[in-house]
Scaffold this motif. Sequence first.
Motif, PDB file in Angstrom:
ATOM      1  N   TRP A  66       0.810  -1.213   0.000  1.00 56.34           N
ATOM      2  CA  TRP A  66       0.000   0.000   0.000  1.00 56.34           C
ATOM      3  C   TRP A  66       0.847   1.268   0.000  1.00 56.34           C
ATOM      4  O   TRP A  66       0.472   2.286  -0.596  1.00 56.34           O
ATOM      5  N   ARG A  67       2.035   1.201   0.627  1.00 55.00           N
ATOM      6  CA  ARG A  67       2.905   2.371   0.646  1.00 55.00           C
ATOM      7  C   ARG A  67       3.467   2.667  -0.740  1.00 55.00           C
ATOM      8  O   ARG A  67       3.589   3.826  -1.141  1.00 55.00           O
ATOM      9  N   GLU A  68       3.798   1.598  -1.483  1.00 55.97           N
ATOM     10  CA  GLU A  68       4.313   1.794  -2.837  1.00 55.97           C
ATOM     11  C   GLU A  68       3.232   2.335  -3.763  1.00 55.97           C
ATOM     12  O   GLU A  68       3.483   3.207  -4.607  1.00 55.97           O
ATOM     13  N   LEU A  69       2.005   1.817  -3.608  1.00 51.63           N
ATOM     14  CA  LEU A  69       0.903   2.322  -4.410  1.00 51.63           C
ATOM     15  C   LEU A  69       0.673   3.799  -4.128  1.00 51.63           C
ATOM     16  O   LEU A  69       0.526   4.612  -5.055  1.00 51.63           O
ATOM     17  N   ILE A 108       0.892   9.476  -5.731  1.00 47.47           N
ATOM     18  CA  ILE A 108       1.198  10.851  -5.335  1.00 47.47           C
ATOM     19  C   ILE A 108       2.167  11.483  -6.334  1.00 47.47           C
ATOM     20  O   ILE A 108       2.019  12.647  -6.724  1.00 47.47           O
ATOM     21  N   ASP A 109       3.145  10.703  -6.788  1.00 49.13           N
ATOM     22  CA  ASP A 109       4.088  11.221  -7.776  1.00 49.13           C
ATOM     23  C   ASP A 109       3.371  11.542  -9.084  1.00 49.13           C
ATOM     24  O   ASP A 109       3.643  12.581  -9.712  1.00 49.13           O
ATOM     25  N   LEU A 110       2.432  10.689  -9.503  1.00 45.98           N
ATOM     26  CA  LEU A 110       1.660  10.963 -10.708  1.00 45.98           C
ATOM     27  C   LEU A 110       0.822  12.222 -10.544  1.00 45.98           C
ATOM     28  O   LEU A 110       0.734  13.061 -11.453  1.00 45.98           O
ATOM     29  N   PHE A 111       0.223  12.380  -9.372  1.00 43.28           N
ATOM     30  CA  PHE A 111      -0.572  13.574  -9.093  1.00 43.28           C
ATOM     31  C   PHE A 111       0.285  14.834  -9.186  1.00 43.28           C
ATOM     32  O   PHE A 111      -0.128  15.840  -9.776  1.00 43.28           O
ATOM     33  N   ARG A 112       1.488  14.782  -8.627  1.00 51.03           N
ATOM     34  CA  ARG A 112       2.392  15.931  -8.713  1.00 51.03           C
ATOM     35  C   ARG A 112       2.650  16.300 -10.176  1.00 51.03           C
ATOM     36  O   ARG A 112       2.609  17.481 -10.557  1.00 51.03           O
TER      37      ARG A 112
END
Length: 413
Positions: free
Chosen positions: A101-104, A109-113
């Motif tokens: 879940w942490r990797e997901l 979050i990186d994609l959102f950025r």
Amino acid sequence: MRAWQAPVLPSVPGTGPRPVVHDTAAGKPVDPTRGEERAALYVCGITPYDATHLGHAATYLAFDTLVRAWRDAGLDVDYAQNTTDVDDPLLERAARDGVDWRELAASQIDLFRRDMEALRILPPDDYVAVTDEVDRVAEAVAFLQETGYAYDVPTDGSDGDDVYFDVNRPTEAWALGDESRLDRETMLALSAERGGDPERPGKRDPLDPLLWRAARDGEPSWDTELGPGRPGWHIECSVIAGDKLGLPISVQGGGSDLVFPHHEMSAGHAAALAHQPLANAYVHTGMIAYQGEKISKSLGNLVTVRGLLDDGADPRAIRLALLSHKYSDDWEWFPAELESATTRLASWDAWSEGAPSHADDAADVIARIRARVADDLDTPGAVAAVDTALAGGTAATPELVDVIDALLGIRLG
């Protein structure tokens, strides 16, 4: 946690009007700063288990526009946003896909950025991961227990108890229903639909929201003064908003699907913790539909920012398509939306590079754009003002081009 790279915000001459926005609680437009020279904004962030869809983009674009309008009016702005990087939907998606879940969460979050950078959305000053605030949330829940606003509910399969908020103990700053103005039957239905558990045995009232979830086997948990567990949804935003911005904030923002229970309960928690209202105004964006249904991760009818970009869309055209609708309206996305915005953007680009006819009119256009954005973020009116200027031969002066960039976020040329 780091946010994303900020776009350059051009400096423009003069100042615009102080903006008013529609307050859901009051049912009318208000100046949420109440004449102060500082504006504080908290916007509820994503639960990072899937790509940024157009509903997300429209919401963050609306509050990006508000920040731009505040700054154009000469106000100091403090902006905080969370990301709910531990929650049931994230854990369920990670289990379904067989990933940690942490990797997901980190990947989404990186994609959102990257999507926010592409759309030239101004980043918050404080971008806060819930997992970094667990101890603070636990302290707040313990305080609510001590002061009688929270109570324990025994839990099967756990050594600890869950903790719930008592909605029937009002404060001078909040009573159930004040923010949402909904009847009880509607609130019960929305609670069941939007993450609540009105059927949970042992609660004093079916509407009482979860503050703390005791540890269960196979779920992430943190060791805190409450024992092992993790925060409930609403209390996270109450604590982060209060800690980062101070209460009351000017605006609590998000999609209209957050009016109840999320913003209602967040307001109750904040009032019980600080004996202050959470916000001067509660501002909500409309829902975007696609294929006849509201865009939703659960339904799978997603139109994603990344998908449009990968198909070759100019991110400015995506932004312009969204700006062409009133932020608070519900509407449906069709492929023609992007086609129309792309055509409009091309004409604006050509206009900005062409020979002017009436340079003296540019100041009037600047004033109209500022007035429309300040009037409850009327971006369709501001877009129409640019179209009218173009059609009338008004010069695209450097000052006018900069105002279009500063307020609408569209960099021409």
